[in-house]
Design an enzyme around this catalytic site. Structure first.
Site, PDB file in Angstrom:
ATOM      1  N   HIS A 129       0.874  -1.188   0.000  1.00 18.86           N
ATOM      2  CA  HIS A 129       0.000   0.000   0.000  1.00 18.86           C
ATOM      3  C   HIS A 129       0.906   1.231   0.000  1.00 18.86           C
ATOM      4  O   HIS A 129       1.024   1.946   0.995  1.00 18.86           O
ATOM      5  CB  HIS A 129      -0.879  -0.025   1.247  1.00 18.86           C
ATOM      6  CG  HIS A 129      -2.069   0.889   1.194  1.00 18.86           C
ATOM      7  ND1 HIS A 129      -2.265   1.814   0.191  1.00 18.86           N
ATOM      8  CD2 HIS A 129      -3.126   1.028   2.046  1.00 18.86           C
ATOM      9  CE1 HIS A 129      -3.381   2.468   0.410  1.00 18.86           C
ATOM     10  NE2 HIS A 129      -3.939   2.008   1.526  1.00 18.86           N
ATOM     11  N   CYS A 264      -3.788   3.083   9.907  1.00 18.46           N
ATOM     12  CA  CYS A 264      -4.145   3.534   8.555  1.00 18.46           C
ATOM     13  C   CYS A 264      -5.648   3.730   8.383  1.00 18.46           C
ATOM     14  O   CYS A 264      -6.068   4.348   7.395  1.00 18.46           O
ATOM     15  CB  CYS A 264      -3.616   2.558   7.515  1.00 18.46           C
ATOM     16  SG  CYS A 264      -4.194   0.865   7.749  1.00 18.46           S
ATOM     17  N   ARG A 292      -2.716  11.711   3.580  1.00 12.81           N
ATOM     18  CA  ARG A 292      -2.903  10.991   2.326  1.00 12.81           C
ATOM     19  C   ARG A 292      -3.077  11.999   1.179  1.00 12.81           C
ATOM     20  O   ARG A 292      -2.538  11.820   0.089  1.00 12.81           O
ATOM     21  CB  ARG A 292      -4.147  10.087   2.409  1.00 12.81           C
ATOM     22  CG  ARG A 292      -4.014   8.857   3.281  1.00 12.81           C
ATOM     23  CD  ARG A 292      -3.085   7.812   2.701  1.00 12.81           C
ATOM     24  NE  ARG A 292      -3.492   7.373   1.376  1.00 12.81           N
ATOM     25  CZ  ARG A 292      -4.388   6.407   1.139  1.00 12.81           C
ATOM     26  NH1 ARG A 292      -4.986   5.786   2.140  1.00 12.81           N
ATOM     27  NH2 ARG A 292      -4.666   6.053  -0.103  1.00 12.81           N
TER      28      ARG A 292
END
Length: 307
Positions: A129, A264, A292
């Site tokens: 990821h 996360c 993000r």
């Protein structure tokens, strides 16, 4: 930069360059808004898995830069089922300027990049990821600066998030520890890649069963859900195995006094992470989520060659 599929695909200098750009774009956004560097650009977003942070952060990243984003649901494409991945890649290459794919199978995003004539971003796969890893690295550097030798500890399943965090740590000269129950370790391939990078940056890696031993001296404690999407049939089994790895106040007290706690998201509160810790003074889970947006602006800018 052609694609962004893994943090390990780039040099330490390139990773730091993107983080520095993320800092610059974040400051610019909060000061007077971002320049319209994505004007005339459209991001195609392919989703096999649902998402809150990935979808909204990429969409808003493009909007802040004057561009646009197009959401493509699982039913609209049927990646590799309704139509071959090679054909999808070549068709979309004539419609949009960059692609992001959030997939189950890592091979799907690799295949997409192979046939695409435009940049492809891995928005999540079963292997890694990397966009999350960049936001994590940005958050850690905001707290500790570009210090080498930080101790980053991940508790729980050696999953895709742990892989990217380990590789980000390796690139930036941090020490990485995974504490997981037997049978939930990182893949040998991911560890081999980390060791190769760490040989150049001085990072060290430990794999420990005891979570209390793992957090001693930790500057970062990171955890994730015990059961990821696609593993629902394992939920009952995992809920018997993972409770010793819960990030709670006692465990946090055993780490460095300035430790930050990361997740996360989405979090299953009072499973892998207690409310007391998630909402406590060491938690950075919401600044981490917000980062993000800024990390992905930098990735997009470098791929599109506009910054």
């Amino acid at each position: 930069m052609k694609d962004f599929l893994a943090i390990s695909d780039y040099s330490s200098e390139e990773i730091q360059d993107m983080l520095d750009l993320a800092v610059k774009l974040k400051k610019e956004y909060f000061k007077k808004g971002n320049k319209k560097i994505f004007k005339g650009k459209v991001l195609g977003m392919i989703f096999q898995k649902p998402s809150l942070r990935t979808r909204i952060s990429f969409d808003m990243a493009m909007r802040h830069g004057g561009g646009d984003a197009l959401y493509l649901s699982p039913n609209e494409i049927g990646l590799g089922k309704r139509e071959s991945i090679a054909d999808i890649a070549r068709v979309l290459s004539g419609y949009v300027q960059v692609l992001m794919a959030r997939v189950f199978d890592h091979a799907h995003v690799v295949e997409l990049a192979k046939w695409s004539e435009i940049p492809v971003i891995n928005g999540l796969s079963d292997y890694n990821h990397p966009c999350q890893g960049m936001a994590d690295a940005l958050t850690i550097q905001e707290k500790f600066g570009q210090a080498k030798g930080l101790n980053v500890t991940f508790l729980g399943d050696g999953n895709n998030v742990a892989v990217s965090l380990m590789h980000a740590s390796a690139q930036l000269g941090w020490n990485f520890t995974l504490s997981s129950p037997e049978g939930y370790d990182l893949t040998p391939k991911a560890i081999e890649i980390a060791n190769k990078i760490g040989a150049q940056t001085g990072s060290q890696f430990k794999f420990i069963r005891d979570p209390h031993e793992a957090v001693r001296g930790a500057h970062v404690i990171y955890t994730d859900t015990w059961t990821s999407m696609g593993q629902e049939e394992e939920t009952a089994k995992r809920e018997k195995v993972f409770p010793p790895y819960q990030v709670n106040a006692r465990l946090v007290s055993e780490a460095d006094k300035d430790v930050i706690v990361m997740h996360c998201l989405p979090a299953h509160r009072n499973h892998e992470l207690t409310d007391e810790v998630a909402d406590g003074p060491h938690s950075v889970i919401f600044p981490q989520a917000h980062n993000r947006l800024h990390a992905q602006k930098a990735i997009l800018a470098r791929l599109l060659g506009v910054a």
